[in-house]
Motif scaffolding. Structure first.
Motif, PDB file in Angstrom:
ATOM      1  N   ASP A 158       0.831  -1.185   0.000  1.00 31.66           N
ATOM      2  CA  ASP A 158       0.000   0.000   0.000  1.00 31.66           C
ATOM      3  C   ASP A 158       0.871   1.243   0.000  1.00 31.66           C
ATOM      4  OD1 ASP A 158      -2.358   1.231  -0.113  1.00 31.66           O
ATOM      5  OD2 ASP A 158      -2.941   0.869   1.954  1.00 31.66           O
ATOM      6  N   VAL A 189       1.324   6.907  -2.847  1.00 34.37           N
ATOM      7  CA  VAL A 189       0.797   8.174  -2.374  1.00 34.37           C
ATOM      8  C   VAL A 189      -0.629   8.383  -2.872  1.00 34.37           C
ATOM      9  CG1 VAL A 189       1.098  10.669  -2.581  1.00 34.37           C
ATOM     10  CG2 VAL A 189       3.081   9.197  -2.234  1.00 34.37           C
ATOM     11  N   LEU A 230      -1.279   7.773  -6.705  1.00 31.38           N
ATOM     12  CA  LEU A 230      -0.115   8.031  -7.550  1.00 31.38           C
ATOM     13  C   LEU A 230       0.806   6.832  -7.441  1.00 31.38           C
ATOM     14  CD1 LEU A 230       0.627  11.757  -6.639  1.00 31.38           C
ATOM     15  CD2 LEU A 230      -0.765  10.857  -8.490  1.00 31.38           C
ATOM     16  N   GLU A 250       3.113   5.799  -9.210  1.00 32.10           N
ATOM     17  CA  GLU A 250       4.516   5.984  -9.533  1.00 32.10           C
ATOM     18  C   GLU A 250       5.320   6.654  -8.427  1.00 32.10           C
ATOM     19  OE1 GLU A 250       1.874   7.205 -10.759  1.00 32.10           O
ATOM     20  OE2 GLU A 250       2.058   9.239 -11.568  1.00 32.10           O
ATOM     21  N   VAL A 251       4.620   7.246  -7.479  1.00 32.50           N
ATOM     22  CA  VAL A 251       5.325   7.880  -6.367  1.00 32.50           C
ATOM     23  C   VAL A 251       5.309   6.937  -5.175  1.00 32.50           C
ATOM     24  CG1 VAL A 251       5.401   9.871  -4.823  1.00 32.50           C
ATOM     25  CG2 VAL A 251       4.511  10.133  -7.144  1.00 32.50           C
ATOM     26  N   VAL A 272       6.146   6.034  -1.178  1.00 35.73           N
ATOM     27  CA  VAL A 272       6.239   6.736   0.092  1.00 35.73           C
ATOM     28  C   VAL A 272       7.684   6.709   0.571  1.00 35.73           C
ATOM     29  CG1 VAL A 272       5.500   6.742   2.492  1.00 35.73           C
ATOM     30  CG2 VAL A 272       3.876   6.150   0.688  1.00 35.73           C
ATOM     31  N   PRO A 273       8.244   7.868   0.830  1.00 35.99           N
ATOM     32  CA  PRO A 273       9.631   7.898   1.285  1.00 35.99           C
ATOM     33  C   PRO A 273       9.750   7.289   2.674  1.00 35.99           C
ATOM     34  CG  PRO A 273       8.628  10.081   1.418  1.00 35.99           C
ATOM     35  CD  PRO A 273       7.628   9.188   0.765  1.00 35.99           C
ATOM     36  N   VAL A 312      10.825   7.109   6.482  1.00 34.07           N
ATOM     37  CA  VAL A 312      11.078   8.093   7.532  1.00 34.07           C
ATOM     38  C   VAL A 312      11.773   7.410   8.692  1.00 34.07           C
ATOM     39  CG1 VAL A 312       9.200   9.696   7.071  1.00 34.07           C
ATOM     40  CG2 VAL A 312       8.764   7.673   8.434  1.00 34.07           C
ATOM     41  N   LYS A 347       3.691  -0.377   8.024  1.00 30.96           N
ATOM     42  CA  LYS A 347       3.056   0.067   6.790  1.00 30.96           C
ATOM     43  C   LYS A 347       2.977   1.579   6.807  1.00 30.96           C
ATOM     44  CE  LYS A 347      -1.474  -0.556   5.615  1.00 30.96           C
ATOM     45  NZ  LYS A 347      -2.730  -1.350   5.585  1.00 30.96           N
ATOM     46  N   ALA A 348       3.244   2.204   5.699  1.00 38.45           N
ATOM     47  CA  ALA A 348       3.166   3.654   5.658  1.00 38.45           C
ATOM     48  C   ALA A 348       2.289   4.107   4.509  1.00 38.45           C
ATOM     49  CB  ALA A 348       4.560   4.246   5.522  1.00 38.45           C
ATOM     50  N   ALA A 349       1.493   5.109   4.751  1.00 36.46           N
ATOM     51  CA  ALA A 349       0.657   5.667   3.702  1.00 36.46           C
ATOM     52  C   ALA A 349       0.793   7.168   3.727  1.00 36.46           C
ATOM     53  CB  ALA A 349      -0.794   5.272   3.899  1.00 36.46           C
ATOM     54  N   MET A 350       0.504   7.769   2.608  1.00 35.31           N
ATOM     55  CA  MET A 350       0.664   9.197   2.545  1.00 35.31           C
ATOM     56  C   MET A 350      -0.520   9.805   1.806  1.00 35.31           C
ATOM     57  SD  MET A 350       4.188  10.945   1.593  1.00 35.31           S
ATOM     58  CE  MET A 350       4.506  12.646   1.992  1.00 35.31           C
ATOM     59  N   VAL A 351      -0.989  10.898   2.343  1.00 31.90           N
ATOM     60  CA  VAL A 351      -2.101  11.599   1.719  1.00 31.90           C
ATOM     61  C   VAL A 351      -1.659  13.008   1.404  1.00 31.90           C
ATOM     62  CG1 VAL A 351      -4.553  12.060   1.888  1.00 31.90           C
ATOM     63  CG2 VAL A 351      -3.492  10.432   3.454  1.00 31.90           C
ATOM     64  N   ILE A 352      -1.754  13.355   0.149  1.00 34.63           N
ATOM     65  CA  ILE A 352      -1.356  14.694  -0.247  1.00 34.63           C
ATOM     66  C   ILE A 352      -2.557  15.438  -0.806  1.00 34.63           C
ATOM     67  CG2 ILE A 352       0.052  16.023  -1.876  1.00 34.63           C
ATOM     68  CD1 ILE A 352       2.141  13.883  -1.669  1.00 34.63           C
TER      69      ILE A 352
END
Lengths: 137, 137
Positions: free
Chosen positions: B89, B92, B105, B107-108, B110-111, B113, B123-128
């Motif tokens: 998952d 982004v 996205l 293709e991007v 999650v960096p 941290v 697990k890491a998720a990102m919401v922009i």
DNA sequence: GTAACTGCAAAATATTTGCATCCTT
DNA sequence: AAGGATGCAAATATTTTGCAGTTAC
């Protein structure tokens, strides 16, 4: 900061309900759901007031909504910088899968990401699932 | 991949409802809410089946829940890697504040941290939030 | 005193559950 | 034929709205 000051600073009138609810946030280390708040309020306290207060607090930048993977809405106190107009939400939210709490890791900032051409970033949030330091002992 | 194959591959029986719902996801570029799906289904289609189907699809790794800042639950198709057991998952999620759509996205990534001592990442998720490429023209 | 806040009632909406029937395999 | 999936009804939970009474300033 004390709840009284926070509420006044936001330009809201100081009421018993608001103080109660804000105190709950101040004394809770983890993010809270509407449901959590309701349970922590005095027996028989009106649900509707909780809804309205949370909404007001979010508008005024006293608390912010924490992104979650499931369908729950969690709220957490905003730190100092938030109250002054623009909202710095750029920290990491950590969900512990062991104790089920959600915390804001204030000290960890959301890393910048490079977006594809044409995308413009306004705000970034990050949700990390894992085991928190307390459970990891 | 076609909906039929996806459903079978997940070990589910192939039913009309499941095909319909999965086809909606396949043809939608953005993440969808339960509500969205309901509106896209044939007139009079049972709400309960939508609930149950979405739940099943999440369990089987066909779709995943997208983290949101508000209290809505959005679902999006999982890419290939997801179906094979463990769930990747780590991409982004982009919410366009102009057209209100949420897209993954792919293709991007999650960096990574660095977490404080004691914290363990699963697990890491990102919401922009921002403006998407379509709206930015 | 006035505007804003609260509590209650009720409406509207969302989600879950049980069960009988139907469909996929 | 058997097990799982669906549709319907209904229970439960969640959120919103209106309004009258109360409170903060």
């Amino acid at each position: 900061m004390q709840s009284d000051q926070l509420i006044k600073k936001a330009g809201l009138s100081l009421t018993e309900s608001r103080k109660l609810i804000l105190d709950i946030f101040i004394s809770s280390p983890a993010a809270l759901s509407h449901h959590d708040i309701e349970n922590l309020m005095p027996e028989g306290f009106d649900r509707v007031t909780v809804y309205r207060t949370l909404q007001t607090f979010v508008q005024k930048g006293i608390i912010h909504q924490v992104p979650t993977t499931d369908n729950t809405t969690l709220y957490a106190l905003c730190k100092e910088e938030c109250q002054s107009g623009h909202h710095h939400d750029n920290h990491v939210h950590f969900i512990c899968t062991s104790c089920q709490t959600t915390n804001c890791l204030e000290e960890v900032t959301v890393p910048l990401v490079r977006l594809p051409k044409g995308f413009e970033l306004k705000k970034a949030a990050m949700v990390i699932e894992g085991i928190c330091d307390t459970c990891n002992n």
